[in-house]
Design a protein around this motif. Structure first.
Motif, PDB file in Angstrom:
ATOM      1  N   LYS A   1       0.837  -1.215   0.000  1.00 17.96           N
ATOM      2  CA  LYS A   1       0.000   0.000   0.000  1.00 17.96           C
ATOM      3  C   LYS A   1       0.864   1.255   0.000  1.00 17.96           C
ATOM      4  O   LYS A   1       0.652   2.178  -0.779  1.00 17.96           O
ATOM      5  CB  LYS A   1      -0.928   0.017   1.244  1.00 17.96           C
ATOM      6  N   SER A   2       1.835   1.283   0.904  1.00 17.28           N
ATOM      7  CA  SER A   2       2.649   2.492   1.043  1.00 17.28           C
ATOM      8  C   SER A   2       3.554   2.682  -0.168  1.00 17.28           C
ATOM      9  O   SER A   2       3.770   3.818  -0.625  1.00 17.28           O
ATOM     10  CB  SER A   2       3.479   2.436   2.333  1.00 17.28           C
ATOM     11  N   THR A   3       4.052   1.578  -0.712  1.00 15.80           N
ATOM     12  CA  THR A   3       4.884   1.675  -1.918  1.00 15.80           C
ATOM     13  C   THR A   3       4.058   2.260  -3.066  1.00 15.80           C
ATOM     14  O   THR A   3       4.531   3.100  -3.839  1.00 15.80           O
ATOM     15  CB  THR A   3       5.413   0.274  -2.304  1.00 15.80           C
TER      16      THR A   3
ATOM     17  N   THR B   1       4.307  -2.120   8.975  1.00 18.86           N
ATOM     18  CA  THR B   1       5.158  -0.928   8.905  1.00 18.86           C
ATOM     19  C   THR B   1       4.356   0.340   9.195  1.00 18.86           C
ATOM     20  O   THR B   1       4.762   1.154  10.023  1.00 18.86           O
ATOM     21  CB  THR B   1       5.811  -0.830   7.512  1.00 18.86           C
ATOM     22  N   THR B   2       3.212   0.490   8.529  1.00 17.34           N
ATOM     23  CA  THR B   2       2.403   1.699   8.716  1.00 17.34           C
ATOM     24  C   THR B   2       1.559   1.552   9.982  1.00 17.34           C
ATOM     25  O   THR B   2       0.922   0.517  10.187  1.00 17.34           O
ATOM     26  CB  THR B   2       1.503   1.930   7.484  1.00 17.34           C
ATOM     27  N   LEU B   3       1.562   2.576  10.832  1.00 19.11           N
ATOM     28  CA  LEU B   3       0.918   2.446  12.148  1.00 19.11           C
ATOM     29  C   LEU B   3      -0.310   3.331  12.329  1.00 19.11           C
ATOM     30  O   LEU B   3      -1.008   3.237  13.330  1.00 19.11           O
ATOM     31  CB  LEU B   3       1.928   2.768  13.259  1.00 19.11           C
TER      32      LEU B   3
ATOM     33  N   PHE C   1      -5.736   8.466   1.776  1.00 12.74           N
ATOM     34  CA  PHE C   1      -5.167   8.025   3.043  1.00 12.74           C
ATOM     35  C   PHE C   1      -4.467   6.688   2.915  1.00 12.74           C
ATOM     36  O   PHE C   1      -5.050   5.722   2.414  1.00 12.74           O
ATOM     37  CB  PHE C   1      -6.266   7.880   4.099  1.00 12.74           C
ATOM     38  N   ASP C   2      -3.225   6.635   3.400  1.00 12.50           N
ATOM     39  CA  ASP C   2      -2.573   5.349   3.619  1.00 12.50           C
ATOM     40  C   ASP C   2      -3.075   4.855   4.969  1.00 12.50           C
ATOM     41  O   ASP C   2      -3.332   5.666   5.870  1.00 12.50           O
ATOM     42  CB  ASP C   2      -1.051   5.521   3.658  1.00 12.50           C
ATOM     43  N   THR C   3      -3.240   3.556   5.116  1.00  7.88           N
ATOM     44  CA  THR C   3      -3.764   3.025   6.382  1.00  7.88           C
ATOM     45  C   THR C   3      -2.891   1.855   6.833  1.00  7.88           C
ATOM     46  O   THR C   3      -2.175   1.270   6.026  1.00  7.88           O
ATOM     47  CB  THR C   3      -5.217   2.516   6.209  1.00  7.88           C
TER      48      THR C   3
HETATM   49 MG   LIG Z   1       2.404   0.635   4.810  1.00 12.34          MG
END
Ligand SMILES: [Mg+2]
Ligand SMILES: Nc1nc2c(ncn2[C@@H]2O[C@H](COP(=O)(O)OP(=O)(O)OP(=O)(O)O)[C@@H](O)[C@H]2O)c(=O)[nH]1
Length: 367
Positions: free
Chosen positions: A173-175, A199-201, A215-217
């Motif tokens: 997702k973040s990539t 990784t994402t908090l 939004f990244d989640t």
């Molecule tokens: Mg992430």
């Protein structure tokens, strides 16, 4: 501009009191332009992950806030681990919002893969799992393949509203969002990514225009994935880094394949036939006689049969077995997060041994 009070790398709320908790920033660094927590800093610069105190439920609670908002849900799955990363319960957490399904990491599939057929397969499988999607996309967040289509899709289906990128941990997702950011404003690696799950908090807001944001989640954790039972170095070995080269083993009944020391396929009954193995290229596969398999494992686990390496054998849950019958359709036997073996459809009975929490499943062949 208003100052964000969360880490721009992982979304955790910033705090200056406890080094061991998420979002820690030394008080002296609070006025830096780019606010990055200590954990993100270490991940970025030393590739070291600091464990966090969040439970699986904490992540679910964060995601469930989406059900009270309205916007487009972009559900990302890892195409290399579709069933393991699908997370059926996710749609309950995202409410009545429209959903598009994005299969990421297509760069890992052999070039010969028919992507249109794969999209049809995803649509059908999602429907079978009770998820109605507006559309399906295949992308590689790593190399940019398919990004133009998905960007157009998001613009079209979001209907000027917010966008929430959701999915299992580690699907990319973040990539994916970093690539969107990079393509629109040129900033590289704005959000922290890593090959560790979790990784994402928190939510990370990326403004799309004056009135709406993407939004990244945080990822939802699926304990049925191999990654949760491996050390860092073993995780590296099972994670494919580039296009998978399938390896074909012609097996007779009474033969066994070991996938490192993480899964074992016993060909119990059937005519001689190809077992086409799709696993990370660096993961070794050993073939032996079924009658010798137990002894071979006892003697060579952690060494010839690794990962896991001998120091990390104790992280694995105990083994369990599942027997599957294949007949008629070309089928994949999938080990979540590890890979799969394709059988041609000639009648075969196969017993699969895996760590208990990582159960194998059968599907129509995707390639
Ligand atoms: Mg992430
Ligand atoms: N081969 C390949 N790897 C990818 C791709 N996208 C992401 N990855 C890798 O997958 C891993 C996880 O990526 P992240 O972007 O951190 O995943 P995430 O979904 O944000 O994970 P969480 O924040 O833990 O929920 C990293 O090692 C990435 O490099 C892709 O398109 N292809």
């Amino acid at each position: 501009m208003e100052r964000v009070n969360y880490c721009q790398g992982c979304g955790a709320t910033i705090q200056t009191t406890d080094k061991n908790k998420p979002g820690f920033v030394p008080a002296s660094a609070l006025n830096n332009d780019m606010l990055i927590c200590q954990r993100c800093f270490r991940l970025k610069h030393y590739n070291e992950v600091q464990d966090v105190s969040y439970t699986d439920q904490d992540f679910l609670d964060m995601i469930s806030q989406i059900s009270e908002s309205s916007g487009l849900i972009v559900k990302v799955v890892d195409i290399f681990d579709f069933s393991g990363s699908f997370i059926k319960s996710l749609h309950r957490l995202t409410g009545k919002n429209p959903i598009i399904l994005v299969g990421n990491k297509v760069d890992l599939l052999p070039k010969s893969t028919n992507l249109n057929r794969l999209k049809q397969w995803m649509k059908k499988t999602a429907a079978d799992l009770g998820l109605v999607v507006q559309d399906v996309y295949l992308i590689s967040a790593s190399n940019g393949k398919g990004m133009d289509e998905v960007k157009k899709g998001i613009e079209y289906y979001r209907n000027k509203q917010d966008v929430y990128v959701v999915g299992c941990t580690n699907v990319g997702k973040s990539t994916f969002i970093n690539r969107l950011i990079n393509e629109s404003i040129g900033t590289k690696d704005a959000i922290t990514t890593s090959y560790f799950p979790g990784t994402t908090l928190g939510f990370i807001e990326i403004p799309l225009d004056q009135h709406s944001s993407l939004f990244d989640t945080p990822g939802v954790i699926n304990r049925g994935q191999m990654a949760h039972y491996l050390s860092e170095s073993d995780l590296k070995v099972i994670t494919p880094a580039k296009e998978i080269k399938p390896i074909v083993h012609q097996l007779q009944q009474g033969q066994t394949l070991f996938i490192g020391g993480l899964a074992r396929f016993d060909f119990i009954k059937g005519e001689k036939q190809p077992f086409v193995c799709y696993f990370a290229n660096q993961l070794s596969i050993h073939r032996t006689k079924l009658e010798n398999a137990d002894a071979l494992y006892e003697k060579h686990k952690g060494e010839l049969l690794s990962p896991p390496s001998s120091d990390n054998l104790s992280l694995l849950p105990e083994w369990s077995t599942h027997t599957l019958k294949i007949e008629g359709n070309k089928s994949d036997i999938v080990i979540p997060g590890l890979g799969w073996i394709t059988l041609s459809g000639v009648a075969a009975t196969v017993t699969i041994h895996t760590p208990k929490t990582v159960a194998p499943s059968k599907r129509d062949a995707i390639i």
